[in-house]
Every structure is written in structure tokens, then in C-alpha cells.
Design a protein around this motif. Structure first.
Motif, short mmCIF file in Angstrom:
data_model
loop_
_atom_site.label_atom_id
_atom_site.label_comp_id
_atom_site.label_asym_id
_atom_site.label_seq_id
_atom_site.Cartn_x
_atom_site.Cartn_y
_atom_site.Cartn_z
N LEU A 80 44.68 104.52 38.59
CA LEU A 80 43.25 104.57 38.31
C LEU A 80 42.86 105.96 37.86
O LEU A 80 43.16 106.95 38.54
N ILE A 81 42.17 106.04 36.72
CA ILE A 81 41.72 107.32 36.18
C ILE A 81 40.28 107.16 35.73
O ILE A 81 39.93 106.18 35.06
N TYR A 82 39.44 108.13 36.09
CA TYR A 82 38.06 108.13 35.61
C TYR A 82 37.98 108.97 34.35
O TYR A 82 38.40 110.12 34.33
N ASN A 83 37.46 108.40 33.26
CA ASN A 83 37.27 109.10 31.99
C ASN A 83 35.80 109.45 31.88
O ASN A 83 34.96 108.59 31.62
N GLY A 84 35.47 110.72 32.08
CA GLY A 84 34.08 111.17 32.05
C GLY A 84 33.46 111.17 30.66
O GLY A 84 32.26 111.02 30.53
N VAL A 85 34.28 111.33 29.64
CA VAL A 85 33.76 111.34 28.27
C VAL A 85 33.24 109.96 27.89
O VAL A 85 32.16 109.81 27.33
N LYS A 86 34.01 108.93 28.22
CA LYS A 86 33.62 107.55 27.90
C LYS A 86 32.83 106.89 29.02
O LYS A 86 32.37 105.77 28.85
N SER A 87 32.68 107.57 30.15
CA SER A 87 32.07 107.00 31.35
C SER A 87 32.71 105.65 31.66
O SER A 87 32.08 104.61 31.66
N GLN A 117 37.58 112.89 42.51
CA GLN A 117 38.08 113.37 43.80
C GLN A 117 38.37 112.20 44.74
O GLN A 117 39.41 112.15 45.38
N LYS A 118 37.47 111.23 44.81
CA LYS A 118 37.67 110.08 45.69
C LYS A 118 38.84 109.22 45.24
O LYS A 118 39.56 108.68 46.06
N LEU A 119 39.05 109.10 43.92
CA LEU A 119 40.20 108.35 43.41
C LEU A 119 41.50 109.02 43.84
O LEU A 119 42.46 108.35 44.23
#
Length: 127
Positions: A80-87, A117-119
Motif C-alpha cells: 500500500l502506497i499513498y500518492n499525494g500528487v494524485k490523492s 506514516q500510518k501505512l
């Protein structure tokens, strides 16, 4: 989905809330909220809606205005990865890659850092 139902899921499936915030008001709700009266105050208190992104060992839930918008089952092998650019939350399995758009949650920069951080904490806890 109520706060009590969310807490039950988190207890039974060992999960975390990645993001929780109040929902945006609809046009009708904002009119009632701006009108100073006892009826609008009661309506506002009884109709409080939340937007949440919940991660458990078995699934990911996206809840917008107390309604489940997306439920993705997990098998434990995902990255699991959060992509902040694409939200967006990117889920990579051995065979496929899924993207969950989080535009409805209106994720801020600080909230995005918190999600990352939580991921990281969740993945280190499940390993």
C-alpha cells in the motif's frame, strides 16, 4: 455507517483509521446551518456526517458522508502506497495494481503525511 459500526470493525479486524474528518455540507444543510433557529441546531447535531478511510487486515473502506463508497478486500500480500500528487491510495498485488481515488476526502498535505506514516506503521505491524 455510524461511529459505533466503525469502532466494531476496527476491534474485530484489528485496523486503523487512516483519515477521518467531517463531511462537506450539502446546499440544503448549509442553508439550515446558517439559519439561526432551534430546528436548524437540532438538525445539524443529528445529521453530523463523517468521511473516513479505514484500513484493516482484511479490507480497505472508503466512507463518504457516512456511506460506504468503496470496500476493497485484502489478502495480506498487498503493498500500500499513498500518492499525494494524485490523492490516491495505490494497492499493488502480485498480479494487479489498483488505485483508489481519494479526491472525495479532500486530503490536505498534513493529512497525506499522516496517511503515509500510518501505512508504514500498519505494514510493519502486520509483518
Amino acid at each position: 455507517m455510524t461511529k459505533k459500526e466503525i469502532n466494531n470493525i476496527l476491534k474485530s479486524e484489528s485496523g486503523i483509521i487512516l483519515l477521518e474528518k467531517e463531511s462537506e455540507q450539502s446546499f440544503f444543510e448549509s442553508i439550515l446551518n446558517n439559519t439561526v433557529s432551534l430546528i436548524s441546531a437540532i438538525y445539524f447535531l443529528t445529521r453530523k456526517k463523517l468521511d473516513s478511510l479505514i484500513l484493516t487486515e482484511k479490507r480497505i473502506l472508503l466512507i463518504v458522508q457516512n456511506k460506504i463508497q468503496l470496500e476493497k478486500k485484502l489478502n495480506g500480500n498487498e503493498s500500500l502506497i499513498y500518492n499525494g500528487v494524485k490523492s490516491a491510495l495505490e494497492i499493488t498485488d502480485q498480479n494487479e495494481k489498483s488505485i483508489i481515488g481519494l479526491n472525495k476526502l479532500r486530503v490536505s498535505y498534513e493529512e497525506g503525511k499522516s496517511i503515509r506514516q500510518k501505512l508504514t506503521e500498519f505494514e510493519s505491524r502486520t509483518e
